[in-house]
Design a protein around this motif. Structure first.
Motif, PDB file in Angstrom:
ATOM      1  N   PRO A  26       0.799  -1.228   0.000  1.00 49.66           N
ATOM      2  CA  PRO A  26       0.000   0.000   0.000  1.00 49.66           C
ATOM      3  C   PRO A  26       0.834   1.282   0.000  1.00 49.66           C
ATOM      4  CG  PRO A  26      -0.862  -1.586   1.579  1.00 49.66           C
ATOM      5  CD  PRO A  26       0.439  -2.136   1.099  1.00 49.66           C
ATOM      6  N   ASN A  27       2.038   1.225   0.572  1.00 50.40           N
ATOM      7  CA  ASN A  27       2.875   2.428   0.586  1.00 50.40           C
ATOM      8  C   ASN A  27       3.643   2.610  -0.716  1.00 50.40           C
ATOM      9  OD1 ASN A  27       4.358   0.087   1.348  1.00 50.40           O
ATOM     10  ND2 ASN A  27       6.015   1.343   2.125  1.00 50.40           N
ATOM     11  N   TRP A  28       3.531   1.644  -1.648  1.00 46.86           N
ATOM     12  CA  TRP A  28       4.190   1.748  -2.945  1.00 46.86           C
ATOM     13  C   TRP A  28       3.204   2.036  -4.071  1.00 46.86           C
ATOM     14  CZ3 TRP A  28       7.872  -3.133  -3.092  1.00 46.86           C
ATOM     15  CH2 TRP A  28       8.909  -2.947  -2.162  1.00 46.86           C
ATOM     16  N   SER A  29       2.008   1.475  -3.968  1.00 49.05           N
ATOM     17  CA  SER A  29       1.059   1.506  -5.082  1.00 49.05           C
ATOM     18  C   SER A  29      -0.271   2.080  -4.635  1.00 49.05           C
ATOM     19  CB  SER A  29       0.832   0.097  -5.642  1.00 49.05           C
ATOM     20  OG  SER A  29       2.046  -0.473  -6.091  1.00 49.05           O
ATOM     21  N   SER A  30      -0.840   2.932  -5.464  1.00 44.33           N
ATOM     22  CA  SER A  30      -2.178   3.451  -5.187  1.00 44.33           C
ATOM     23  C   SER A  30      -3.219   2.392  -5.516  1.00 44.33           C
ATOM     24  CB  SER A  30      -2.431   4.705  -6.021  1.00 44.33           C
ATOM     25  OG  SER A  30      -2.575   4.361  -7.399  1.00 44.33           O
ATOM     26  N   ALA A  31      -4.444   2.621  -5.041  1.00 38.75           N
ATOM     27  CA  ALA A  31      -5.527   1.696  -5.368  1.00 38.75           C
ATOM     28  C   ALA A  31      -5.763   1.643  -6.872  1.00 38.75           C
ATOM     29  CB  ALA A  31      -6.796   2.114  -4.643  1.00 38.75           C
ATOM     30  N   GLN A  32      -5.607   2.773  -7.543  1.00 36.32           N
ATOM     31  CA  GLN A  32      -5.773   2.787  -8.997  1.00 36.32           C
ATOM     32  C   GLN A  32      -4.695   1.958  -9.672  1.00 36.32           C
ATOM     33  OE1 GLN A  32      -6.387   6.653 -10.641  1.00 36.32           O
ATOM     34  NE2 GLN A  32      -6.941   5.874 -12.647  1.00 36.32           N
ATOM     35  N   ASP A  33      -3.455   2.054  -9.180  1.00 36.41           N
ATOM     36  CA  ASP A  33      -2.379   1.207  -9.699  1.00 36.41           C
ATOM     37  C   ASP A  33      -2.742  -0.268  -9.565  1.00 36.41           C
ATOM     38  OD1 ASP A  33      -0.784   3.462 -10.159  1.00 36.41           O
ATOM     39  OD2 ASP A  33       0.305   3.255  -8.259  1.00 36.41           O
ATOM     40  N   VAL A  34      -3.271  -0.630  -8.405  1.00 34.19           N
ATOM     41  CA  VAL A  34      -3.598  -2.035  -8.132  1.00 34.19           C
ATOM     42  C   VAL A  34      -4.694  -2.524  -9.075  1.00 34.19           C
ATOM     43  CG1 VAL A  34      -4.482  -3.640  -6.390  1.00 34.19           C
ATOM     44  CG2 VAL A  34      -2.852  -1.856  -5.727  1.00 34.19           C
ATOM     45  N   GLY A  35      -5.710  -1.696  -9.306  1.00 33.57           N
ATOM     46  CA  GLY A  35      -6.768  -2.084 -10.227  1.00 33.57           C
ATOM     47  C   GLY A  35      -6.249  -2.298 -11.632  1.00 33.57           C
ATOM     48  N   ARG A  36      -5.390  -1.390 -12.081  1.00 32.64           N
ATOM     49  CA  ARG A  36      -4.829  -1.537 -13.429  1.00 32.64           C
ATOM     50  C   ARG A  36      -3.956  -2.788 -13.519  1.00 32.64           C
ATOM     51  NH1 ARG A  36      -2.150   3.532 -16.081  1.00 32.64           N
ATOM     52  NH2 ARG A  36      -2.087   1.930 -17.721  1.00 32.64           N
ATOM     53  N   LYS A  37      -3.131  -3.004 -12.505  1.00 33.79           N
ATOM     54  CA  LYS A  37      -2.217  -4.148 -12.534  1.00 33.79           C
ATOM     55  C   LYS A  37      -2.984  -5.466 -12.529  1.00 33.79           C
ATOM     56  CE  LYS A  37       2.046  -5.700 -10.255  1.00 33.79           C
ATOM     57  NZ  LYS A  37       3.054  -5.333  -9.221  1.00 33.79           N
ATOM     58  N   ALA A  38      -4.068  -5.538 -11.751  1.00 36.40           N
ATOM     59  CA  ALA A  38      -4.854  -6.778 -11.682  1.00 36.40           C
ATOM     60  C   ALA A  38      -5.396  -7.161 -13.048  1.00 36.40           C
ATOM     61  CB  ALA A  38      -5.993  -6.616 -10.678  1.00 36.40           C
ATOM     62  N   VAL A  39      -5.903  -6.173 -13.786  1.00 32.16           N
ATOM     63  CA  VAL A  39      -6.457  -6.448 -15.115  1.00 32.16           C
ATOM     64  C   VAL A  39      -5.343  -6.753 -16.111  1.00 32.16           C
ATOM     65  CG1 VAL A  39      -7.759  -5.478 -17.054  1.00 32.16           C
ATOM     66  CG2 VAL A  39      -8.528  -5.084 -14.704  1.00 32.16           C
ATOM     67  N   ALA A  40      -4.278  -5.958 -16.084  1.00 33.91           N
ATOM     68  CA  ALA A  40      -3.194  -6.126 -17.055  1.00 33.91           C
ATOM     69  C   ALA A  40      -2.539  -7.498 -16.941  1.00 33.91           C
ATOM     70  CB  ALA A  40      -2.154  -5.030 -16.868  1.00 33.91           C
ATOM     71  N   ALA A  41      -2.295  -7.957 -15.717  1.00 29.50           N
ATOM     72  CA  ALA A  41      -1.616  -9.242 -15.520  1.00 29.50           C
ATOM     73  C   ALA A  41      -2.426 -10.391 -16.104  1.00 29.50           C
ATOM     74  CB  ALA A  41      -1.358  -9.469 -14.034  1.00 29.50           C
ATOM     75  N   ALA A  42      -3.742 -10.318 -15.966  1.00 27.13           N
ATOM     76  CA  ALA A  42      -4.591 -11.380 -16.517  1.00 27.13           C
ATOM     77  C   ALA A  42      -4.763 -11.232 -18.018  1.00 27.13           C
ATOM     78  CB  ALA A  42      -5.952 -11.364 -15.812  1.00 27.13           C
ATOM     79  N   ALA A  43      -4.952  -9.994 -18.481  1.00 27.76           N
ATOM     80  CA  ALA A  43      -5.193  -9.764 -19.908  1.00 27.76           C
ATOM     81  C   ALA A  43      -3.997 -10.173 -20.756  1.00 27.76           C
ATOM     82  CB  ALA A  43      -5.535  -8.299 -20.150  1.00 27.76           C
ATOM     83  N   ALA A  44      -2.787 -10.065 -20.206  1.00 30.44           N
ATOM     84  CA  ALA A  44      -1.591 -10.436 -20.963  1.00 30.44           C
ATOM     85  C   ALA A  44      -1.615 -11.909 -21.358  1.00 30.44           C
ATOM     86  CB  ALA A  44      -0.339 -10.124 -20.152  1.00 30.44           C
ATOM     87  N   ASP A  45      -2.261 -12.748 -20.563  1.00 27.90           N
ATOM     88  CA  ASP A  45      -2.360 -14.166 -20.921  1.00 27.90           C
ATOM     89  C   ASP A  45      -3.223 -14.368 -22.162  1.00 27.90           C
ATOM     90  OD1 ASP A  45      -0.715 -15.191 -18.905  1.00 27.90           O
ATOM     91  OD2 ASP A  45      -2.363 -15.248 -17.465  1.00 27.90           O
ATOM     92  N   LEU A  46      -4.270 -13.561 -22.313  1.00 30.20           N
ATOM     93  CA  LEU A  46      -5.078 -13.642 -23.533  1.00 30.20           C
ATOM     94  C   LEU A  46      -4.239 -13.278 -24.745  1.00 30.20           C
ATOM     95  CD1 LEU A  46      -8.447 -11.952 -22.450  1.00 30.20           C
ATOM     96  CD2 LEU A  46      -7.910 -14.399 -22.518  1.00 30.20           C
ATOM     97  N   GLU A  47      -3.417 -12.227 -24.596  1.00 24.51           N
ATOM     98  CA  GLU A  47      -2.531 -11.834 -25.690  1.00 24.51           C
ATOM     99  C   GLU A  47      -1.634 -13.001 -26.091  1.00 24.51           C
ATOM    100  OE1 GLU A  47      -2.332  -8.975 -27.402  1.00 24.51           O
ATOM    101  OE2 GLU A  47      -3.918  -7.955 -26.286  1.00 24.51           O
ATOM    102  N   ALA A  48      -1.105 -13.702 -25.101  1.00 19.62           N
ATOM    103  CA  ALA A  48      -0.160 -14.786 -25.374  1.00 19.62           C
ATOM    104  C   ALA A  48      -0.799 -15.964 -26.083  1.00 19.62           C
ATOM    105  CB  ALA A  48       0.491 -15.253 -24.075  1.00 19.62           C
ATOM    106  N   GLU A  49      -2.107 -16.071 -26.015  1.00 17.86           N
ATOM    107  CA  GLU A  49      -2.812 -17.152 -26.710  1.00 17.86           C
ATOM    108  C   GLU A  49      -3.294 -16.713 -28.083  1.00 17.86           C
ATOM    109  OE1 GLU A  49      -3.373 -21.251 -25.874  1.00 17.86           O
ATOM    110  OE2 GLU A  49      -2.569 -19.653 -24.619  1.00 17.86           O
ATOM    111  N   GLY A  50      -3.151 -15.415 -28.372  1.00 14.82           N
ATOM    112  CA  GLY A  50      -3.645 -14.882 -29.629  1.00 14.82           C
ATOM    113  C   GLY A  50      -5.126 -14.596 -29.620  1.00 14.82           C
ATOM    114  N   ALA A  51      -5.692 -14.351 -28.428  1.00 18.35           N
ATOM    115  CA  ALA A  51      -7.123 -14.123 -28.297  1.00 18.35           C
ATOM    116  C   ALA A  51      -7.430 -12.633 -28.181  1.00 18.35           C
ATOM    117  CB  ALA A  51      -7.670 -14.849 -27.074  1.00 18.35           C
ATOM    118  N   ARG A  52      -8.621 -12.255 -28.609  1.00 19.05           N
ATOM    119  CA  ARG A  52      -9.109 -10.894 -28.427  1.00 19.05           C
ATOM    120  C   ARG A  52      -9.968 -10.854 -27.170  1.00 19.05           C
ATOM    121  NH1 ARG A  52      -9.167  -7.064 -32.031  1.00 19.05           N
ATOM    122  NH2 ARG A  52      -9.017  -8.536 -33.780  1.00 19.05           N
ATOM    123  N   GLY A  53      -9.710  -9.901 -26.291  1.00 13.60           N
ATOM    124  CA  GLY A  53     -10.410  -9.853 -25.023  1.00 13.60           C
ATOM    125  C   GLY A  53     -11.906  -9.627 -25.163  1.00 13.60           C
TER     126      GLY A  53
END
Length: 318
Positions: A59-86
């Motif tokens: 919490p002292n490194w990342s804002s709540a907005q950072d955390v929300g973006r990171k949560a989505v980005a980390a999962a969405a990158a797996d779709l990219e790796a499969e060649g899928a459109r979100g």
């Protein structure tokens, strides 16, 4: 006005998160029902990623907005790796009742911002009280008429190429662990990754034979391709661009080799893929070759300049 999640209550919390959400043409039923319903054009790709407070962010490194973006980005990158459109994402949010409502609002804003970048719709999810914040994002992607790009298709004679940043988040983590906040470029890279959205489909349509999301480190994740494809991957250390902020952090750490950030650093969520030599699309950088496993004592492996890398190869969750 409620100041904490406990005062707001479960359904008030859900209303905060889902108010005014955008939808999409292929979403039949959105948040608010027992299930979300969507209508894909082809096979559906699914991936889940979990983040734990104190483990994946502080919490002292990342804002709540950072955390929300990171949560989505980390999962969405797996779709990219499969060649899928979100298509969409469902998010399970566990958090203490004492969590300020403002944290949830900022987290939701981060989720929405990253969904917009990734081409996803927030379809729903779950909330529950817990001693610490735990976030699980499950993403769905549409392959349309494309075959999935797995880890198992690389063959001898292919080249290895990357798209996206490598080692920036790791350099940022090193800075934060020493109590500093600069260089800001690498610190921000740790807080919010920048997957190369859209490039998974570009790679698939260009004929990628294998692909992976670089979440745990390039050597570690290419190791999955080597094992699944039963090949040897040999990286050229001179092929990598080392950015000035990474060089500066490495020097501040007492002369650490900045290449170690690039080869073993995780959480940038770049893409690494194998291609026939003439198929590498624009925007991808060739960094190695694929060779056969030769000799009775040989095994699938990832080499650097023809040699085993003698240092850490990436993140281990256990």
């Amino acid at each position: 006005m409620a100041g904490s999640v406990g005062e707001l209550g479960e359904f008030g919390l859900i209303a905060e998160i889902t108010a005014g959400l955008p939808s999409a043409a292929n979403v039949v039923v959105g948040p608010g029902d027992d299930c979300a319903v969507f209508a894909p054009q082809g096979p559906v790709a699914v991936s889940t990623d979990t983040m734990v407070e104190g483990r994946h962010w502080r919490p002292n490194w990342s804002s709540a907005q950072d955390v929300g973006r990171k949560a989505v980005a980390a999962a969405a990158a797996d779709l990219e790796a499969e060649g899928a459109r979100g298509i969409g994402v469902v998010i399970s949010l566990a958090l203490p009742a004492s969590t300020p409502v403002e944290w949830v609002r900022e987290f939701s804003a981060g989720v929405r911002a990253e969904c917009a970048k990734a081409g996803l719709v927030l379809l729903g999810g779950d909330t529950v009280e817990a001693p610490q914040i735990v976030i699980t994002a499950t993403v769905f992607g549409d392959l349309a008429d494309r075959a999935p790009v797995t880890r198992a298709g690389a063959g001898a004679g292919d080249v290895v190429a990357i798209c996206g940043r490598l080692g920036w988040a790791e350099a940022g983590l090193a800075v934060l662990n020493r109590g500093f906040r600069s260089p800001a470029a690498v610190v921000n890279a740790h807080r919010v990754p920048e997957p190369p959205y859209g490039q998974g489909i570009v790679a698939a349509e260009a004929g990628a034979t294998a692909m992976v999301d670089v979440s745990d480190g390039l050597l570690a994740d290419l190791g999955h391709i080597a094992a699944a494809s039963e090949v040897v991957i040999d990286l050229d250390p001179a092929a990598f661009d080392i950015a000035e902020p990474q060089t500066a952090v490495a020097a501040a750490l007492g002369g650490k080799d900045p290449l170690a950030f690039v080869l073993a650093g995780g959480e940038d969520h770049a893409l690494a893929a194998c291609f026939a030599p003439g198929d590498v699309p624009a925007g991808w950088m060739v960094v190695g070759v694929v060779r056969p496993v030769e000799g009775p004592a040989s095994a699938p492996a990832v080499l650097v300049g023809g040699q085993q890398w003698e240092h850490a190869v990436g993140w281990s969750h256990f």
